[in-house]
Design an enzyme around this catalytic site. Sequence first.
Site, PDB file in Angstrom:
ATOM      1  N   HIS A 296       8.287  14.443  22.510  1.00 31.11           N
ATOM      2  CA  HIS A 296       7.809  13.483  21.510  1.00 31.11           C
ATOM      3  C   HIS A 296       6.643  12.653  22.022  1.00 31.11           C
ATOM      4  O   HIS A 296       5.809  12.197  21.231  1.00 31.11           O
ATOM      5  CB  HIS A 296       8.955  12.560  21.091  1.00 31.11           C
ATOM      6  CG  HIS A 296       8.786  11.958  19.722  1.00 31.11           C
ATOM      7  ND1 HIS A 296       7.582  11.491  19.255  1.00 31.11           N
ATOM      8  CD2 HIS A 296       9.673  11.754  18.721  1.00 31.11           C
ATOM      9  CE1 HIS A 296       7.733  11.019  18.022  1.00 31.11           C
ATOM     10  NE2 HIS A 296       8.993  11.169  17.683  1.00 31.11           N
TER      11      HIS A 296
ATOM     12  N   ASP B 129       4.110  29.464   6.785  1.00 29.01           N
ATOM     13  CA  ASP B 129       4.299  30.790   6.190  1.00 29.01           C
ATOM     14  C   ASP B 129       3.678  31.840   7.106  1.00 29.01           C
ATOM     15  O   ASP B 129       2.458  31.945   7.223  1.00 29.01           O
ATOM     16  CB  ASP B 129       3.645  30.816   4.801  1.00 29.01           C
ATOM     17  CG  ASP B 129       3.769  32.152   4.108  1.00 29.01           C
ATOM     18  OD1 ASP B 129       4.364  33.086   4.678  1.00 29.01           O
ATOM     19  OD2 ASP B 129       3.249  32.274   2.978  1.00 29.01           O
TER      20      ASP B 129
END
Length: 431
Positions: free
Chosen positions: A148, A377
């Site tokens: 992070h 995608d």
Amino acid sequence: MAVELIRTTIIKPTPSTSTEPKLVPLTLFDRAAFDLHVASLYAFLPPNPSNDSLKLGLSRILSYFPHLAGRITTDNHLRRPCIHLNDAGVRVIETTVSSTLADMLPLDATSNLSDLLPPIGDGVEFLLQIQLNSYSCGGLVIGATSHHRVADGQSMSNFFTSWANMVRRGTGPHPPPFLDREAIVVPRNLLRVEFNHREVEFRPPVDSLHEATDPTATCKVENLKVFFPSDFIARLKALVPERRCSTFEVLLAHLWRGISKARGLPESQVTKVRVAVNGRARMRPVVPAEFFGNLVLWAHPTATVRELAAEGGGLANAVRIIHEAVERVDDRYFRSFIDFGEVECGDMEATAPATGSVLCPNLEVDSWLRFNFHDIDFGSGGPCSFLPPNLPVEGLMLFVPSTKEKGGVDVFMALAAEHVGLFKENCYSLD
């Protein structure tokens, strides 16, 4: 579910970016973020690209995101934590899974899915790890861990979308990621620290040998996912006719009230929510959405349980308190925080809760509702299921666009097990 390891590979950027390796200091925003690896799982229905295609696309896209192939280190001269842009690489683990993907869907927050994720823990130097889990039906689950302090949620969302586009189309991101972190944290000519950042975002180091033990600091915690359909969210908004509120505001208000009730908090109890606020659109001038790094501070809406539970007005009270607190984290606040980084000389620790913390009676929430998950995608559509497994802090919530219904929201949360039953009974109540 039998998961068989096939191979482990270190993927480096192509073309290489390390002709002149350099140290990039962590900004004050990076240092304020969670000091941990964030895990996530993305499931894709068949057909899917080959692992070789996914790895080739990853190698190519890493040249646009060199921080992810680097290592966190320390500047020997100034002793600052830095990212070493050295192209050390990303670990990719390939497995096969004996079952079909249909047997696993939807990914369940209560299940142990650790076999689908790269290992994390002490000693893991990789800032990004990818595990490609190939199912017998041709389905694919990508397990990922990312540090992070290298990048926030929006940054990683942009990275995954860019990786998918590279695999599907062979093209890099347009526009490319904005990598100049130092350009974002330029202090003002006349430093003005106008807010109490020394206690809100940071605190003096704690001597662990003398730190008092909190008997409530450990409890059995359960991870769960709650789906809120768009029509339920619309009904919530209709209960606050005096204010136009966002999906995030009204849903957080609803959950704040419901969780406080499930916890059995007394009416006089003060409770607050630590709300992540993205600075990209709030700073002036506006920071490009493609900025890669951390650019988040936190609002702290605070109320008594009595205010949240007020008959006929508790939801509206909660919405108003959330909205006003978030609005206060504006350009002025972000600029004050940057100036604070110039005048603060001593060692400071981030106030972000550590793994295993118990936040009750408080909460923490991150919203990923504006991230482009559905654009990840690789060739056969976006993920059919998403899961951030094993949220590490009791009271932590994550809002994500639902893969089940457009306009719906999946809320992932970690709650004390003793509070889960009552919460589930009342989480759809409009009272």
